[in-house]
Write a protein that holds these residues in place. Structure first.
Motif, PDB file in Angstrom:
ATOM      1  N   ARG A 191      13.910  24.940  11.127  1.00  0.00           N
ATOM      2  CA  ARG A 191      15.028  24.397  11.904  1.00  0.00           C
ATOM      3  C   ARG A 191      15.292  22.932  11.593  1.00  0.00           C
ATOM      4  N   VAL A 192      14.269  22.224  11.166  1.00  0.00           N
ATOM      5  CA  VAL A 192      14.448  20.785  10.923  1.00  0.00           C
ATOM      6  C   VAL A 192      14.406  20.453   9.441  1.00  0.00           C
ATOM      7  N   GLU A 193      14.183  21.455   8.592  1.00  0.00           N
ATOM      8  CA  GLU A 193      14.076  21.212   7.151  1.00  0.00           C
ATOM      9  C   GLU A 193      15.387  20.648   6.603  1.00  0.00           C
ATOM     10  N   GLY A 194      15.271  19.575   5.846  1.00  0.00           N
ATOM     11  CA  GLY A 194      16.436  18.966   5.210  1.00  0.00           C
ATOM     12  C   GLY A 194      17.281  18.099   6.126  1.00  0.00           C
ATOM     13  N   ALA A 195      16.846  17.883   7.356  1.00  0.00           N
ATOM     14  CA  ALA A 195      17.641  17.068   8.287  1.00  0.00           C
ATOM     15  C   ALA A 195      17.661  15.616   7.828  1.00  0.00           C
ATOM     16  N   ASP A 196      18.836  14.990   7.911  1.00  0.00           N
ATOM     17  CA  ASP A 196      18.944  13.585   7.538  1.00  0.00           C
ATOM     18  C   ASP A 196      18.203  12.690   8.516  1.00  0.00           C
ATOM     19  N   GLU A 197      18.171  13.085   9.774  1.00  0.00           N
ATOM     20  CA  GLU A 197      17.493  12.321  10.811  1.00  0.00           C
ATOM     21  C   GLU A 197      16.394  13.192  11.427  1.00  0.00           C
ATOM     22  N   PRO A 198      15.175  13.111  10.894  1.00  0.00           N
ATOM     23  CA  PRO A 198      14.101  13.962  11.437  1.00  0.00           C
ATOM     24  C   PRO A 198      13.886  13.773  12.928  1.00  0.00           C
ATOM     25  N   CYS A 199      14.009  12.532  13.397  1.00  0.00           N
ATOM     26  CA  CYS A 199      13.784  12.287  14.829  1.00  0.00           C
ATOM     27  C   CYS A 199      14.795  13.046  15.674  1.00  0.00           C
ATOM     28  N   ALA A 200      16.044  13.010  15.260  1.00  0.00           N
ATOM     29  CA  ALA A 200      17.084  13.720  16.010  1.00  0.00           C
ATOM     30  C   ALA A 200      16.855  15.222  15.961  1.00  0.00           C
ATOM     31  N   ALA A 201      16.473  15.734  14.794  1.00  0.00           N
ATOM     32  CA  ALA A 201      16.239  17.174  14.663  1.00  0.00           C
ATOM     33  C   ALA A 201      15.073  17.620  15.528  1.00  0.00           C
ATOM     34  N   LEU A 202      14.061  16.778  15.640  1.00  0.00           N
ATOM     35  CA  LEU A 202      12.876  17.138  16.422  1.00  0.00           C
ATOM     36  C   LEU A 202      13.131  17.103  17.921  1.00  0.00           C
ATOM     37  N   SER A 203      14.218  16.501  18.348  1.00  0.00           N
ATOM     38  CA  SER A 203      14.501  16.435  19.785  1.00  0.00           C
ATOM     39  C   SER A 203      14.708  17.819  20.384  1.00  0.00           C
ATOM     40  N   ALA A 204      15.026  18.801  19.528  1.00  0.00           N
ATOM     41  CA  ALA A 204      15.223  20.164  20.018  1.00  0.00           C
ATOM     42  C   ALA A 204      13.962  21.011  19.908  1.00  0.00           C
ATOM     43  N   VAL A 205      12.857  20.403  19.440  1.00  0.00           N
ATOM     44  CA  VAL A 205      11.607  21.143  19.253  1.00  0.00           C
ATOM     45  C   VAL A 205      10.601  20.673  20.303  1.00  0.00           C
ATOM     46  N   PRO A 206       9.899  21.581  20.975  1.00  0.00           N
ATOM     47  CA  PRO A 206       8.902  21.155  21.970  1.00  0.00           C
ATOM     48  C   PRO A 206       7.785  20.330  21.323  1.00  0.00           C
ATOM     49  N   MET A 207       7.283  19.365  22.067  1.00  0.00           N
ATOM     50  CA  MET A 207       6.201  18.500  21.600  1.00  0.00           C
ATOM     51  C   MET A 207       4.897  18.890  22.286  1.00  0.00           C
ATOM     52  N   VAL A 208       3.813  18.935  21.503  1.00  0.00           N
ATOM     53  CA  VAL A 208       2.492  19.272  22.022  1.00  0.00           C
ATOM     54  C   VAL A 208       1.581  18.065  21.825  1.00  0.00           C
ATOM     55  N   THR A 209       0.820  17.709  22.847  1.00  0.00           N
ATOM     56  CA  THR A 209      -0.053  16.533  22.759  1.00  0.00           C
ATOM     57  C   THR A 209      -1.307  16.754  23.594  1.00  0.00           C
ATOM     58  N   TYR A 210      -2.314  15.895  23.367  1.00  0.00           N
ATOM     59  CA  TYR A 210      -3.544  15.991  24.150  1.00  0.00           C
ATOM     60  C   TYR A 210      -3.611  14.945  25.251  1.00  0.00           C
ATOM     61  N   ALA A 211      -2.610  14.046  25.326  1.00  0.00           N
ATOM     62  CA  ALA A 211      -2.619  13.001  26.357  1.00  0.00           C
ATOM     63  C   ALA A 211      -1.189  12.663  26.734  1.00  0.00           C
ATOM     64  N   GLU A 212      -0.951  12.422  28.005  1.00  0.00           N
ATOM     65  CA  GLU A 212       0.397  12.150  28.484  1.00  0.00           C
ATOM     66  C   GLU A 212       1.015  10.895  27.868  1.00  0.00           C
ATOM     67  N   ASP A 213       0.186   9.924  27.492  1.00  0.00           N
ATOM     68  CA  ASP A 213       0.751   8.706  26.919  1.00  0.00           C
ATOM     69  C   ASP A 213       1.007   8.821  25.408  1.00  0.00           C
ATOM     70  N   LEU A 214       0.767   9.995  24.825  1.00  0.00           N
ATOM     71  CA  LEU A 214       1.140  10.314  23.433  1.00  0.00           C
ATOM     72  C   LEU A 214       0.638   9.290  22.419  1.00  0.00           C
ATOM     73  N   PRO A 215      -0.648   8.926  22.417  1.00  0.00           N
ATOM     74  CA  PRO A 215      -1.102   7.826  21.561  1.00  0.00           C
ATOM     75  C   PRO A 215      -0.879   8.052  20.073  1.00  0.00           C
ATOM     76  N   ILE A 216      -1.217   9.237  19.557  1.00  0.00           N
ATOM     77  CA  ILE A 216      -1.063   9.493  18.122  1.00  0.00           C
ATOM     78  C   ILE A 216       0.410   9.620  17.752  1.00  0.00           C
ATOM     79  N   LEU A 217       1.166  10.329  18.569  1.00  0.00           N
ATOM     80  CA  LEU A 217       2.592  10.518  18.281  1.00  0.00           C
ATOM     81  C   LEU A 217       3.356   9.202  18.333  1.00  0.00           C
ATOM     82  N   ARG A 218       3.074   8.381  19.344  1.00  0.00           N
ATOM     83  CA  ARG A 218       3.778   7.095  19.443  1.00  0.00           C
ATOM     84  C   ARG A 218       3.492   6.223  18.233  1.00  0.00           C
TER      85      ARG A 218
END
Length: 312
Positions: A191-218
């Motif tokens: 769904r996000v392959e080839g997107a010019d703006e990966p961040c925008a494309a990822l806004s429609a994909v659920p995010m999975v994390t191990y901490a609410e403050d998202l340390p690695i993702l941030r």
């Protein structure tokens, strides 16, 4: 030389003062343990003594010698010039005596700690040949600061941490650089392959994390995209293994260390969502308990980790 008495060697200590001619060997052992560990508390377990006993023995030696050996600090102690001189006089002889006493004895277990995922994926496989050769391990998982506090208290021999220890009491060496990757199930990746703006494309994909403050993702967003991450997690789980499981099952995307997800990328169960020229790196540090450790298995484990980490 008696096991209860130790004759001081020349030259005299700083300021012309000399060690009492027949100092108690146990007091000198306690002194050397504190000198090397940097605190009464950290020295006590290795000496097989309680912290109050260590304190009392140091006070006795100071009274006998007429020297102040340690300056008490908010955390630990600082050796005085007399302590440095005394350590130089007795360390070699005491270490030789300890080697003689320990010859033929079974090596003590090596207490090793670090992040749970790294221990399982990298560390334990690297040390398996040593275990087969008779090395005993006592392995603990946890976060950097609590594990380093355990080391300061003498309960850990080696700690692998993602943060360099603060202060001078604990010395560390860089072990390896861990690379972090933005990954998802192949169905989401399409769904996000080839997107010019990966961040925008990822806004429609659920995010999975191990901490609410998202340390690695941030950190990934900041260093790779140069942006602040504003999305919220769809799924929060207890650890990175659970993140991997959820992402592999198709729950969404996340950022994971290469060591944890590399097998899944090779098999096609996961897909790389972004391939920056300079992916974020996290340096792993190997910290060894202060002091001149005489356990040969500890040295074997330490050296094996350093060698294995060259391929991590």
């Amino acid at each position: 030389m008696s096991h209860q008495q130790f004759a001081a060697e020349e030259p005299p200590a700083a300021g012309g003062k000399r060690l009492p001619p027949h100092a108690d060997l146990n007091l000198l052992r306690t002194f050397l343990g504190v000198y090397r560990a940097g605190s009464f508390t950290a020295a006590a377990p290795g000496l097989g003594l309680s912290q109050p006993t260590v304190t009392a023995q140091i006070r006795t030696l100071e009274q006998q010698a007429g020297w102040v050996l340690f300056t008490r600090l908010p955390r630990g102690v600082e050796p005085t010039p007399y302590a440095h001189e005394l350590a130089a006089q007795i360390a070699g002889a005491l270490d030789s005596l300890a080697t003689l006493e320990d010859s033929g004895a079974t090596a003590a277990p090596v207490h090793l700690a670090g992040p749970s995922e790294l221990l399982c994926v990298r560390v334990l496989p690297a040390l398996a040949p040593l275990v087969a050769d008779g090395v005993q391990l006592r392995v603990t998982q946890g976060l950097p600061e609590p594990l380093l506090e355990e080391m300061r208290a003498g309960r850990q021999d080696l700690v692998i941490t993602t943060r360099r220890p603060r202060g001078r009491a604990l010395e560390s060496v860089p072990l390896a650089d861990e690379e972090y990757l933005l990954v998802a199930n192949p169905a989401w990746a399409e769904r996000v392959e080839g997107a010019d703006e990966p961040c925008a494309a990822l806004s429609a994909v659920p995010m999975v994390t191990y901490a609410e403050d998202l340390p690695i993702l941030r950190r990934y967003w900041r260093t790779v995209f140069g942006k602040q991450l504003t999305a919220r997690a769809a799924v929060t789980v207890p650890n990175l293994y659970a993140v991997l499981s959820a992402v592999n099952a198709g729950a969404g995307y996340s950022v994971l260390p290469r060591s944890l997800c590399e097998e899944y990328l090779h098999s096609g169960h996961l897909a790389l969502l972004h391939d920056p020229e300079e992916p974020p790196l996290n340096t792993l540090f190997l910290v060894q308990r202060p002091g001149d450790n005489t356990n040969p298995d500890l040295v074997r484990v330490r050296d094996r980790l350093r060698q294995a980490a060259l391929d991590w």
